[in-house]
Scaffold this motif. Structure first.
Motif, PDB file in Angstrom:
ATOM      1  N   PRO B  14       0.817  -1.234   0.000  1.00 20.59           N
ATOM      2  CA  PRO B  14       0.000   0.000   0.000  1.00 20.59           C
ATOM      3  C   PRO B  14       0.842   1.271   0.000  1.00 20.59           C
ATOM      4  N   PHE B  15       1.969   1.269   0.741  1.00 18.15           N
ATOM      5  CA  PHE B  15       2.748   2.516   0.821  1.00 18.15           C
ATOM      6  C   PHE B  15       3.306   2.891  -0.547  1.00 18.15           C
ATOM      7  N   LEU B  16       3.651   1.868  -1.328  1.00 19.38           N
ATOM      8  CA  LEU B  16       4.181   2.125  -2.665  1.00 19.38           C
ATOM      9  C   LEU B  16       3.090   2.723  -3.552  1.00 19.38           C
ATOM     10  N   VAL B  17       1.906   2.114  -3.466  1.00 21.17           N
ATOM     11  CA  VAL B  17       0.770   2.614  -4.247  1.00 21.17           C
ATOM     12  C   VAL B  17       0.491   4.075  -3.868  1.00 21.17           C
ATOM     13  N   ALA B  18       0.393   4.325  -2.546  1.00 20.92           N
ATOM     14  CA  ALA B  18       0.091   5.676  -2.066  1.00 20.92           C
ATOM     15  C   ALA B  18       1.183   6.653  -2.497  1.00 20.92           C
ATOM     16  N   GLY B  19       2.436   6.180  -2.358  1.00 22.31           N
ATOM     17  CA  GLY B  19       3.551   7.050  -2.702  1.00 22.31           C
ATOM     18  C   GLY B  19       3.519   7.448  -4.175  1.00 22.31           C
ATOM     19  N   LEU B  20       3.284   6.471  -5.043  1.00 21.98           N
ATOM     20  CA  LEU B  20       3.261   6.756  -6.485  1.00 21.98           C
ATOM     21  C   LEU B  20       2.122   7.694  -6.835  1.00 21.98           C
ATOM     22  N   ILE B  21       0.963   7.456  -6.188  1.00 17.69           N
ATOM     23  CA  ILE B  21      -0.173   8.350  -6.447  1.00 17.69           C
ATOM     24  C   ILE B  21       0.164   9.764  -6.000  1.00 17.69           C
ATOM     25  N   ALA B  22       0.811   9.858  -4.823  1.00 13.58           N
ATOM     26  CA  ALA B  22       1.175  11.180  -4.307  1.00 13.58           C
ATOM     27  C   ALA B  22       2.113  11.898  -5.270  1.00 13.58           C
ATOM     28  N   VAL B  23       3.094  11.161  -5.791  1.00  7.17           N
ATOM     29  CA  VAL B  23       4.044  11.765  -6.733  1.00  7.17           C
ATOM     30  C   VAL B  23       3.289  12.274  -7.970  1.00  7.17           C
ATOM     31  N   ALA B  24       2.382  11.440  -8.471  1.00  7.78           N
ATOM     32  CA  ALA B  24       1.644  11.824  -9.679  1.00  7.78           C
ATOM     33  C   ALA B  24       0.793  13.069  -9.421  1.00  7.78           C
ATOM     34  N   VAL B  25       0.115  13.063  -8.265  1.00  6.88           N
ATOM     35  CA  VAL B  25      -0.753  14.205  -7.947  1.00  6.88           C
ATOM     36  C   VAL B  25       0.083  15.474  -7.755  1.00  6.88           C
ATOM     37  N   ALA B  26       1.202  15.345  -7.018  1.00  8.51           N
ATOM     38  CA  ALA B  26       2.053  16.508  -6.769  1.00  8.51           C
ATOM     39  C   ALA B  26       2.593  17.060  -8.077  1.00  8.51           C
ATOM     40  N   TYR B  27       2.994  16.150  -8.964  1.00  3.77           N
ATOM     41  CA  TYR B  27       3.526  16.564 -10.250  1.00  3.77           C
ATOM     42  C   TYR B  27       2.487  17.355 -11.037  1.00  3.77           C
ATOM     43  N   LEU B  28       1.291  16.789 -11.110  1.00  6.29           N
ATOM     44  CA  LEU B  28       0.219  17.471 -11.844  1.00  6.29           C
ATOM     45  C   LEU B  28      -0.113  18.816 -11.203  1.00  6.29           C
ATOM     46  N   LEU B  30       1.836  20.770  -9.421  1.00  8.13           N
ATOM     47  CA  LEU B  30       2.892  21.759  -9.616  1.00  8.13           C
ATOM     48  C   LEU B  30       2.985  22.224 -11.062  1.00  8.13           C
ATOM     49  N   VAL B  31       2.824  21.285 -11.984  1.00 10.96           N
ATOM     50  CA  VAL B  31       3.087  21.606 -13.378  1.00 10.96           C
ATOM     51  C   VAL B  31       1.851  22.159 -14.088  1.00 10.96           C
ATOM     52  N   VAL B  32       0.684  21.644 -13.745  1.00 10.62           N
ATOM     53  CA  VAL B  32      -0.512  22.056 -14.480  1.00 10.62           C
ATOM     54  C   VAL B  32      -1.459  22.909 -13.638  1.00 10.62           C
ATOM     55  N   PHE B  33      -1.789  22.398 -12.470  1.00  7.53           N
ATOM     56  CA  PHE B  33      -2.889  23.015 -11.736  1.00  7.53           C
ATOM     57  C   PHE B  33      -2.499  24.369 -11.119  1.00  7.53           C
ATOM     58  N   LEU B  34      -1.362  24.401 -10.414  1.00  8.53           N
ATOM     59  CA  LEU B  34      -0.954  25.652  -9.746  1.00  8.53           C
ATOM     60  C   LEU B  34      -0.770  26.824 -10.705  1.00  8.53           C
ATOM     61  N   PRO B  35      -0.063  26.629 -11.832  1.00  5.97           N
ATOM     62  CA  PRO B  35       0.060  27.744 -12.766  1.00  5.97           C
ATOM     63  C   PRO B  35      -1.296  28.271 -13.211  1.00  5.97           C
ATOM     64  N   LEU B  36      -2.236  27.350 -13.413  1.00  4.12           N
ATOM     65  CA  LEU B  36      -3.568  27.757 -13.835  1.00  4.12           C
ATOM     66  C   LEU B  36      -4.241  28.584 -12.742  1.00  4.12           C
ATOM     67  N   VAL B  37      -4.089  28.113 -11.503  1.00  2.00           N
ATOM     68  CA  VAL B  37      -4.685  28.837 -10.384  1.00  2.00           C
ATOM     69  C   VAL B  37      -4.062  30.226 -10.250  1.00  2.00           C
ATOM     70  N   ILE B  38      -2.722  30.264 -10.368  1.00  2.29           N
ATOM     71  CA  ILE B  38      -1.988  31.527 -10.218  1.00  2.29           C
ATOM     72  C   ILE B  38      -2.517  32.592 -11.175  1.00  2.29           C
ATOM     73  N   VAL B  39      -2.812  32.172 -12.409  1.00  5.83           N
ATOM     74  CA  VAL B  39      -3.324  33.129 -13.401  1.00  5.83           C
ATOM     75  C   VAL B  39      -4.570  33.819 -12.851  1.00  5.83           C
ATOM     76  N   PHE B  40      -5.469  33.029 -12.282  1.00  3.43           N
ATOM     77  CA  PHE B  40      -6.716  33.614 -11.788  1.00  3.43           C
ATOM     78  C   PHE B  40      -6.486  34.412 -10.497  1.00  3.43           C
ATOM     79  N   VAL B  41      -5.610  33.896  -9.636  1.00  8.14           N
ATOM     80  CA  VAL B  41      -5.320  34.614  -8.393  1.00  8.14           C
ATOM     81  C   VAL B  41      -4.737  35.990  -8.691  1.00  8.14           C
ATOM     82  N   GLU B  42      -3.725  36.013  -9.591  1.00  6.08           N
ATOM     83  CA  GLU B  42      -3.092  37.290  -9.932  1.00  6.08           C
ATOM     84  C   GLU B  42      -4.094  38.235 -10.593  1.00  6.08           C
ATOM     85  N   ALA B  43      -4.950  37.664 -11.424  1.00  6.17           N
ATOM     86  CA  ALA B  43      -5.915  38.497 -12.150  1.00  6.17           C
ATOM     87  C   ALA B  43      -6.902  39.154 -11.189  1.00  6.17           C
TER      88      ALA B  43
END
Lengths: 345, 284
Positions: B14-28, B30-43
């Motif tokens: 389970p820890f491996l499964v959870a860890g991999l999911i966490a990495v995938a979610v964190a990656y997404l 940082l790379v996709v979701f946060l920049p999108l949010v920042i655009v609206f926050v700054e605006a």
């Protein structure tokens, strides 16, 4: 914030005033010619200047031409790339660029008459400027003059001289400084600018991009930039973050203006285009320039804003040690020139 | 579904499964979701009033209009072209077919800046056709025409690229059957070919719309950056940013992002609604 708001208020007010004048006059004189549109292709830091100047000119033109309406469109970018765009067919009625060389390169393609620099007073440069330093608040590295910038570890932000006019003035100022040092000659000056550009972490394409790099992205210890650009940065980002440093010696930067003959003759806009540039020399035009921290040519206006422009020694590009833009360009910025040599890895 | 239960992944600790999911979610994030949010926050940093002022400014409005206009011309052109090209490539054999496929892919592989420059070299004042155009008072580069041309070139492959693999997999049996039953070419196209590819076609159209609105590189070369005239939304974002007008810059950027999100939402909605038909088509 408040500054920005008031500035916008002023601009909006000017715009409304101009529009009101124009329509008012239009109502009286039915004989006004058809509306004229001019395109002013300019370099980076003049955005704010021309936003304020254009409505003033439009109001003045309408007043003396039976209410004829003049709309001035603006395009801004690195001076060299803007000149390139005009050469490639961007239909500019007037160019207001960072240095004479960029206007010369358009003239070399036959779009502007070669005598352009003699058609308006003061070498066709209605305002001047100089290159100074913007540093972090309190000047932590005690940067006072050009020799401080080559010290190891100092990060200097300046744009790319290949595309930016301001960057070329920066380079020339540093070069001239090195020449003036005891025992200074072309060899020592080359070593000096080499050391300087070794300290540059980011070479942006234009002056404005460099300001953003330094002020917004907080990269670098010192920004070498136009006097007006430094003051604008202070205005936009707050005096709490930056200090302006005037080196005792710099270059007399003459941003040049010219009517693009081929374009105005095709578009039949010569009269308005010429008036647009001439009005820059009027007291009103000089006032706008001074308020945007360009050094005015008109002595009366210059006296009024003297406190704003500290005295420093400024060398002209036509000084024998430099030999004018044609020579400086060929020696330093042409392919294989000194600049290429000092930045080669 | 029963096959999944026995798959090796399900037997991982389970820890491996959870860890991999966490990495995938964190990656997404940082790379996709946060920049999108920042655009609206700054605006929205200085409130809705400033946000609306940023979008409602005359120059911003003209940038929005221009962007929509360019997309409205470039996308239909590429839809027609993409359909025609995919039809040719997958249903017929002819000499130079590979060359055509390579040409369609070309805009994907060359930098957009080069795409813009090509047009300057062709239609610019010193370009091949420059003198002739100037004599006839036709302005292509540094005008809306040039922007449409550059955008069309950059978005050219999207529709064709979506259609070709699908149409290849489908083969031309149905068309052949229709022809033997006496249908003419046009009838075959509208009754057989078009319905078979409509989902892929729609996906291609949505993708090219999003790209047409967001294109920066090619457009910036041919635009001349005349404010309120030849500045598209991405260029206007740059102009505003360079004028220290960060709120307005992000406001226009957020609108651009919103267009893209709406495009994706429409796609998802349609997919959900017609999922059965879609699945049937995939397995055909």
């Amino acid at each position: 914030m408040t500054d920005q708001l008031t500035r916008r208020g002023i601009i909006a007010g000017l715009g409304l005033g101009a529009a009101g004048l124009a329509t008012g006059a239009f109502g009286q004189a039915a004989k006004a010619g058809p509306a004229v549109t001019l395109l002013n292709v300019s370099y980076d830091p003049t955005r704010e200047l021309y936003v304020q100047y254009n409505p003033l000119f439009a109001a003045n033109w309408a007043g003396s031409h039976g209410g004829q309406r003049v709309t001035v469109q603006q395009s801004h970018g690195g001076s060299g790339s803007q000149a390139r765009a005009v050469i490639d067919g961007l239909p500019a009625d007037v160019v207001t660029l960072a240095l004479a060389y960029d206007v010369d390169s358009i003239a070399a393609r036959g779009l502007i008459n070669r005598d352009w620099q003699k058609r308006l007073p003061n070498n066709s440069a209605p305002y001047t400027s100089t290159m100074i330093f913007l540093v972090r608040k309190g000047n932590p590295w005690k940067l006072k003059t050009w020799s401080d910038l080559v010290k190891p570890g100092i990060k200097v932000v300046t744009p790319n001289p290949k595309t930016s006019g301001g960057a070329r003035w920066n380079y020339v100022a540093a070069w001239a400084f090195a020449l003036r040092q005891p025992g200074g000659n072309a060899t020592t000056a080359e070593a000096f600018v080499k050391a300087l550009y070794k300290n540059v972490p980011v070479l942006d394409t234009g002056a404005r991009a460099s300001t953003t790099t330094f002020a917004q992205r907080r990269i670098g210890d010192v920004l070498i930039t136009w006097e007006n650009e430094a003051h604008l940065a202070i205005k936009e980002f707050g005096a709490a973050n930056f200090d302006i440093v005037y080196p005792p010696f710099s270059v007399l930067a003459e941003p040049s203006v010219a009517v693009v003959d081929k374009v105005v003759d095709r578009k039949k806009t010569r009269a308005a285009a010429e008036a647009y540039l001439q009005y820059l020399y009027s007291e009103a035009g000089q006032g706008v320039a001074a308020r945007n921290f360009y050094r005015p040519r008109n002595p009366t206006v210059a006296a009024r804003y003297r406190a704003q422009f500290p005295a420093l020694e400024m060398i002209s590009i036509d000084h024998p040690a430099l030999g004018g833009w044609a020579r400086v360009q060929a020696t330093h910025f042409a392919s294989g020139g000194v600049y290429d040599r000092i930045t080669a890895k | 579904m029963s096959g999944l239960a026995k798959s090796p992944a399900r037997r991982d600790p389970p820890f491996l499964v959870a860890g991999l999911i966490a990495v995938a979610v964190a990656y997404l994030a940082l790379v996709v979701f946060l920049p999108l949010v920042i655009v609206f926050v700054e605006a929205l940093r200085k409130g809705v009033g400033d946000y609306l002022a940023g979008i409602g400014d005359a120059e911003a409005l003209s940038a929005i209009k221009l962007t929509l206009l360019v997309a409205a011309i470039a996308v239909p052109l590429n839809t027609i072209f993409g359909l025609a090209a995919a039809w040719c490539v997958t249903k017929f054999d002819f000499k130079g077919k590979n060359l055509l496929v390579t040409l369609i892919d070309l805009p994907f592989s060359i930098s957009p800046v080069i795409s813009g420059l090509i047009y300057v070299l062709l239609y610019g004042a010193n370009g091949w056709f420059g003198p002739w155009l100037q004599e006839h008072n036709i302005q292509i580069i540094f005008s809306v025409t040039g922007i449409v041309l550059a955008t069309t070139l950059v978005t050219l492959p999207f529709v064709a690229r979506e259609l070709i693999p699908l149409m290849q997999a489908q083969g031309s049996d149905e068309e052949a059957a229709a022809t033997t039953l006496g249908a003419n070419g046009l009838r075959t196209f509208f009754l057989i070919t078009l319905p078979n590819v409509k989902w892929a076609l729609m996906y291609g159209v949505l993708l090219s719309t999003a790209r047409a609105m967001g294109e920066f590189g090619a457009v910036s070369v041919v635009s001349g950056k005349i404010r309120g005239l030849t500045a598209t939304m991405p260029l206007q974002v740059e102009i505003l940013y360079n004028e220290y007008n960060f709120v307005a810059a992000f406001a226009v950027a957020s609108l651009l992002a919103l267009f893209a999100l709406v495009t994706l939402a429409v796609k998802t909605l349609l997919e959900a609604r017609f999922s059965d038909e879609l699945a049937a088509q995939r397995w055909r």
